[in-house]
Design a protein around this motif. Structure first.
Motif, mmCIF file in Angstrom:
data_model
loop_
_atom_site.group_PDB
_atom_site.id
_atom_site.type_symbol
_atom_site.label_atom_id
_atom_site.label_comp_id
_atom_site.label_asym_id
_atom_site.label_seq_id
_atom_site.Cartn_x
_atom_site.Cartn_y
_atom_site.Cartn_z
ATOM 1 N N CYS A 167 7.896 -12.508 6.524
ATOM 2 C CA CYS A 167 8.245 -11.383 7.401
ATOM 3 C C CYS A 167 7.020 -10.603 7.855
ATOM 4 O O CYS A 167 5.923 -11.084 7.135
ATOM 5 N N CYS A 182 6.459 -7.944 6.944
ATOM 6 C CA CYS A 182 5.999 -7.215 5.829
ATOM 7 C C CYS A 182 5.431 -8.059 4.342
ATOM 8 O O CYS A 182 5.358 -7.755 3.635
ATOM 9 N N ARG A 184 14.412 -7.090 9.271
ATOM 10 C CA ARG A 184 14.075 -7.688 10.423
ATOM 11 C C ARG A 184 14.562 -8.893 10.370
ATOM 12 O O ARG A 184 14.704 -9.670 9.759
ATOM 13 N N CYS A 211 13.331 -5.537 4.591
ATOM 14 C CA CYS A 211 13.185 -4.539 5.732
ATOM 15 C C CYS A 211 14.186 -4.893 6.650
ATOM 16 O O CYS A 211 14.361 -4.070 7.682
ATOM 17 N N CYS A 235 14.782 -10.762 6.912
ATOM 18 C CA CYS A 235 13.956 -10.271 5.537
ATOM 19 C C CYS A 235 15.022 -9.283 4.959
ATOM 20 O O CYS A 235 15.858 -8.388 5.269
#
Ligand SMILES: [Zn+2]
Length: 205
Positions: A160, A162, A182, A180, A177
């Motif tokens: 991701c 992140c 996404r 988070c 993800c």
């Protein structure tokens, strides 16, 4: 801020807010964007282009032919090579000079991260938000969000923005993800394609 022990060519361009630490060297024609952090002993070769908000950790070597986009992380002791056919001399024994070769072009795209001590062979593109594992030897392009490891480096997953590893949502090509939330649409991993083909072949037989 440029530390007094750093050596920055007057022909290099350094963006505002960039910090260059002890014993780093930035050569002529190099361009380093704003708000970067250039660690101790980093080498940035002639004509190398570095974007903004890039972190380059201690002793990384960025040789000519390299372009680094914004927001990239380069771990300590990472080496970007720049000659696919390295020789010191010609077959006749004459010393090769800079005029005898053209550096291969290497590109690290926006937001990508390169782990400590990785070696990147010239001519490859490392995709946006990709993650290269520590100690990897990258010989082929890495797709956007790709996670590669090993020597030679293999695509083992996706990460991701992140940096957490994405989880596939079935066989749909969608990845999520767990940290988070996404979601991304990404190609299946090469290993998965092979396994699926093997399953289909086994079923057909
Ligand atoms: Zn995430």
């Amino acid at each position: 801020m440029i530390h007094p022990t750093a050596e920055v060519s007057p022909e290099a361009r350094i963006g505002r807010g960039t910090r260059i630490w002890h014993e780093a060297q930035v050569r002529e024609g190099a361009v380093v964007g704003a708000d970067c952090n250039i660690g101790k002993g980093v080498y940035i070769g002639p004509g190398v282009v570095v974007g903004e908000r890039v972190k380059i950790q201690n002793r990384a070597s960025l040789y000519p032919g390299l372009t680094v986009e914004d927001g990239v992380f380069i771990g300590p002791h990472v080496v970007f090579t720049n000659d696919r056919y390295p020789r010191s001399i010609t077959p006749e024994g004459r010393l090769l000079t800079d005029a005898d070769w053209e550096p291969g072009a290497t590109l690290v795209r926006h937001g990508a991260s390169i782990g400590a001590s990785a070696v990147i062979i010239c001519g490859v593109t490392i995709g946006c938000w990709a993650l290269v594992g520590a100690g990897a030897l990258v010989t082929h392009d890495v797709p956007d969000h790709g996670l590669v490891m090993g020597a030679p480096a293999r695509l083992v997953g996706y990460v991701c923005e992140c940096a957490r590893r994405l989880e596939p949502e079935g066989e749909s090509g969608h990845w999520r993800c767990p940290a988070c939330g996404r979601t991304f649409e990404l190609a299946p991993l090469p290993g998965r394609v092979r396994r699926r083909r093997a399953r289909l072949t086994a079923r057909g037989a």
